[in-house]
Design a protein around this motif. Structure first.
Motif, PDB file in Angstrom:
ATOM      1  N   GLU A 154      -0.378  -8.245 -37.286  1.00 34.06           N
ATOM      2  CA  GLU A 154      -0.900  -7.694 -38.738  1.00 34.06           C
ATOM      3  C   GLU A 154      -2.098  -6.788 -38.583  1.00 34.06           C
ATOM      4  N   GLU A 155      -3.160  -7.302 -37.732  1.00 34.11           N
ATOM      5  CA  GLU A 155      -4.463  -6.324 -38.067  1.00 34.11           C
ATOM      6  C   GLU A 155      -4.145  -4.985 -37.417  1.00 34.11           C
ATOM      7  N   TYR A 156      -3.215  -5.017 -36.385  1.00 35.07           N
ATOM      8  CA  TYR A 156      -3.036  -3.498 -35.952  1.00 35.07           C
ATOM      9  C   TYR A 156      -2.375  -2.735 -36.934  1.00 35.07           C
ATOM     10  N   VAL A 157      -1.335  -3.256 -37.621  1.00 33.26           N
ATOM     11  CA  VAL A 157      -0.842  -2.656 -38.946  1.00 33.26           C
ATOM     12  C   VAL A 157      -1.983  -2.297 -39.925  1.00 33.26           C
ATOM     13  N   ALA A 158      -2.738  -3.290 -40.273  1.00 28.85           N
ATOM     14  CA  ALA A 158      -3.743  -2.665 -40.805  1.00 28.85           C
ATOM     15  C   ALA A 158      -4.730  -1.661 -40.747  1.00 28.85           C
ATOM     16  N   LEU A 159      -4.857  -1.488 -39.273  1.00 26.16           N
ATOM     17  CA  LEU A 159      -5.295  -0.367 -38.704  1.00 26.16           C
ATOM     18  C   LEU A 159      -4.652   1.085 -38.489  1.00 26.16           C
ATOM     19  N   GLY A 160      -3.482   1.005 -39.027  1.00 29.63           N
ATOM     20  CA  GLY A 160      -2.601   2.154 -39.023  1.00 29.63           C
ATOM     21  C   GLY A 160      -1.397   2.085 -38.111  1.00 29.63           C
ATOM     22  N   ALA A 161      -1.028   1.040 -37.597  1.00 32.07           N
ATOM     23  CA  ALA A 161       0.034   1.033 -36.741  1.00 32.07           C
ATOM     24  C   ALA A 161       1.240   0.654 -37.706  1.00 32.07           C
ATOM     25  N   THR A 162       2.372   0.944 -37.071  1.00 29.25           N
ATOM     26  CA  THR A 162       3.582   0.570 -37.949  1.00 29.25           C
ATOM     27  C   THR A 162       4.405  -0.336 -37.181  1.00 29.25           C
ATOM     28  N   ARG A 163       5.264  -1.249 -37.816  1.00 31.83           N
ATOM     29  CA  ARG A 163       6.003  -2.122 -36.890  1.00 31.83           C
ATOM     30  C   ARG A 163       7.474  -1.574 -37.346  1.00 31.83           C
ATOM     31  N   PRO A 164       8.165  -1.314 -36.263  1.00 31.81           N
ATOM     32  CA  PRO A 164       9.744  -0.804 -36.376  1.00 31.81           C
ATOM     33  C   PRO A 164      10.375  -2.031 -36.758  1.00 31.81           C
ATOM     34  N   GLU A 165      11.694  -1.706 -37.331  1.00 37.03           N
ATOM     35  CA  GLU A 165      12.613  -3.038 -37.494  1.00 37.03           C
ATOM     36  C   GLU A 165      12.931  -3.554 -36.283  1.00 37.03           C
ATOM     37  N   PHE A 166      13.627  -2.697 -35.220  1.00 39.96           N
ATOM     38  CA  PHE A 166      14.107  -3.171 -34.183  1.00 39.96           C
ATOM     39  C   PHE A 166      13.014  -3.858 -33.228  1.00 39.96           C
ATOM     40  N   GLN A 167      13.081  -5.226 -33.066  1.00 39.11           N
ATOM     41  CA  GLN A 167      12.095  -6.013 -32.300  1.00 39.11           C
ATOM     42  C   GLN A 167      12.981  -6.749 -31.260  1.00 39.11           C
ATOM     43  N   PRO A 168      13.140  -6.278 -29.824  1.00 46.95           N
ATOM     44  CA  PRO A 168      13.892  -6.737 -28.895  1.00 46.95           C
ATOM     45  C   PRO A 168      13.309  -8.122 -28.387  1.00 46.95           C
ATOM     46  N   GLY A 169      11.862  -8.560 -28.646  1.00 46.31           N
ATOM     47  CA  GLY A 169      11.208  -9.500 -28.262  1.00 46.31           C
ATOM     48  C   GLY A 169      11.203 -10.925 -29.053  1.00 46.31           C
ATOM     49  N   ILE A 170      11.996 -10.469 -30.170  1.00 43.05           N
ATOM     50  CA  ILE A 170      11.842 -11.454 -31.268  1.00 43.05           C
ATOM     51  C   ILE A 170      13.193 -12.149 -31.215  1.00 43.05           C
ATOM     52  N   THR A 171      13.442 -13.432 -30.731  1.00 42.44           N
ATOM     53  CA  THR A 171      14.867 -13.906 -30.685  1.00 42.44           C
ATOM     54  C   THR A 171      14.653 -15.236 -31.489  1.00 42.44           C
ATOM     55  N   GLU A 172      15.894 -15.795 -31.467  1.00 40.12           N
ATOM     56  CA  GLU A 172      16.098 -17.250 -32.286  1.00 40.12           C
ATOM     57  C   GLU A 172      15.182 -18.245 -31.542  1.00 40.12           C
ATOM     58  N   GLU A 173      14.716 -18.063 -30.279  1.00 40.88           N
ATOM     59  CA  GLU A 173      14.184 -18.861 -29.493  1.00 40.88           C
ATOM     60  C   GLU A 173      12.215 -18.802 -29.811  1.00 40.88           C
ATOM     61  N   GLY A 174      12.071 -17.702 -30.470  1.00 40.25           N
ATOM     62  CA  GLY A 174      10.863 -17.337 -30.857  1.00 40.25           C
ATOM     63  C   GLY A 174      10.278 -15.978 -30.608  1.00 40.25           C
ATOM     64  N   THR A 175       8.978 -15.780 -30.728  1.00 44.61           N
ATOM     65  CA  THR A 175       8.448 -14.363 -30.328  1.00 44.61           C
ATOM     66  C   THR A 175       7.995 -14.305 -28.925  1.00 44.61           C
ATOM     67  N   ARG A 176       8.556 -13.413 -27.961  1.00 40.72           N
ATOM     68  CA  ARG A 176       8.292 -13.091 -26.765  1.00 40.72           C
ATOM     69  C   ARG A 176       7.245 -11.913 -26.917  1.00 40.72           C
ATOM     70  N   TRP A 177       7.393 -10.918 -27.575  1.00 37.98           N
ATOM     71  CA  TRP A 177       6.324  -9.817 -27.664  1.00 37.98           C
ATOM     72  C   TRP A 177       6.816  -9.197 -29.123  1.00 37.98           C
ATOM     73  N   VAL A 178       5.782  -8.285 -29.588  1.00 36.24           N
ATOM     74  CA  VAL A 178       6.283  -7.488 -30.804  1.00 36.24           C
ATOM     75  C   VAL A 178       5.876  -6.038 -30.473  1.00 36.24           C
ATOM     76  N   VAL A 179       6.836  -5.015 -30.642  1.00 41.21           N
ATOM     77  CA  VAL A 179       6.741  -3.830 -30.744  1.00 41.21           C
ATOM     78  C   VAL A 179       5.975  -3.073 -31.779  1.00 41.21           C
ATOM     79  N   LEU A 180       5.093  -2.327 -31.566  1.00 40.26           N
ATOM     80  CA  LEU A 180       4.358  -1.592 -32.798  1.00 40.26           C
ATOM     81  C   LEU A 180       4.332  -0.140 -32.352  1.00 40.26           C
ATOM     82  N   GLN A 181       4.103   0.826 -33.313  1.00 38.46           N
ATOM     83  CA  GLN A 181       3.680   2.312 -33.002  1.00 38.46           C
ATOM     84  C   GLN A 181       2.366   2.515 -33.441  1.00 38.46           C
TER      85      GLN A 181
END
Length: 105
Positions: A64-91
């Motif tokens: 959230e903080e990095y997006v507020a600084l100008g990053a974007t969060r792509p829709e495809f997130q291979p690190g987020i599964t039903e078991e939880g968040t392992r990592w988040v991809v940003l640009q």
């Protein structure tokens, strides 16, 4: 780029001009050069140019903080599964990929 990476790392802006900039701390630096014809890669894609992994205490809060600084969060997130968040991809603001990973003890 230097302003964005300074904000997320806390590293000092060592040099900044329109075409070239650097951030660093101690004996580590990241240098950025403008390439006018460069186009950000699509994500997902095998065409990654580079990416950073940042370890953070709270992945979603940092995202959230990095997006507020100008990053974007792509829709495809291979690190987020039903078991939880392992990592988040940003640009970053120029379209380079970076991953936010949980701190490990």
């Amino acid at each position: 780029m230097a302003e964005f990476y300074h904000a997320i790392t806390g590293w000092e802006i060592q040099y900044a001009e329109d075409e070239y900039a650097a951030v660093g701390m101690g004996d580590s630096s990241i240098y950025f050069g403008r390439v006018p014809e460069r186009k950000p890669v699509e994500w997902p894609s095998p065409d990654k140019q580079f990416h950073f992994d940042f370890r953070v205490p709270d992945v979603e809060k940092a995202a959230e903080e990095y997006v507020a600084l100008g990053a974007t969060r792509p829709e495809f997130q291979p690190g987020i599964t039903e078991e939880g968040t392992r990592w988040v991809v940003l640009q970053d603001p120029e379209g380079h990929l970076l991953c936010l990973c949980p701190e490990t003890s």
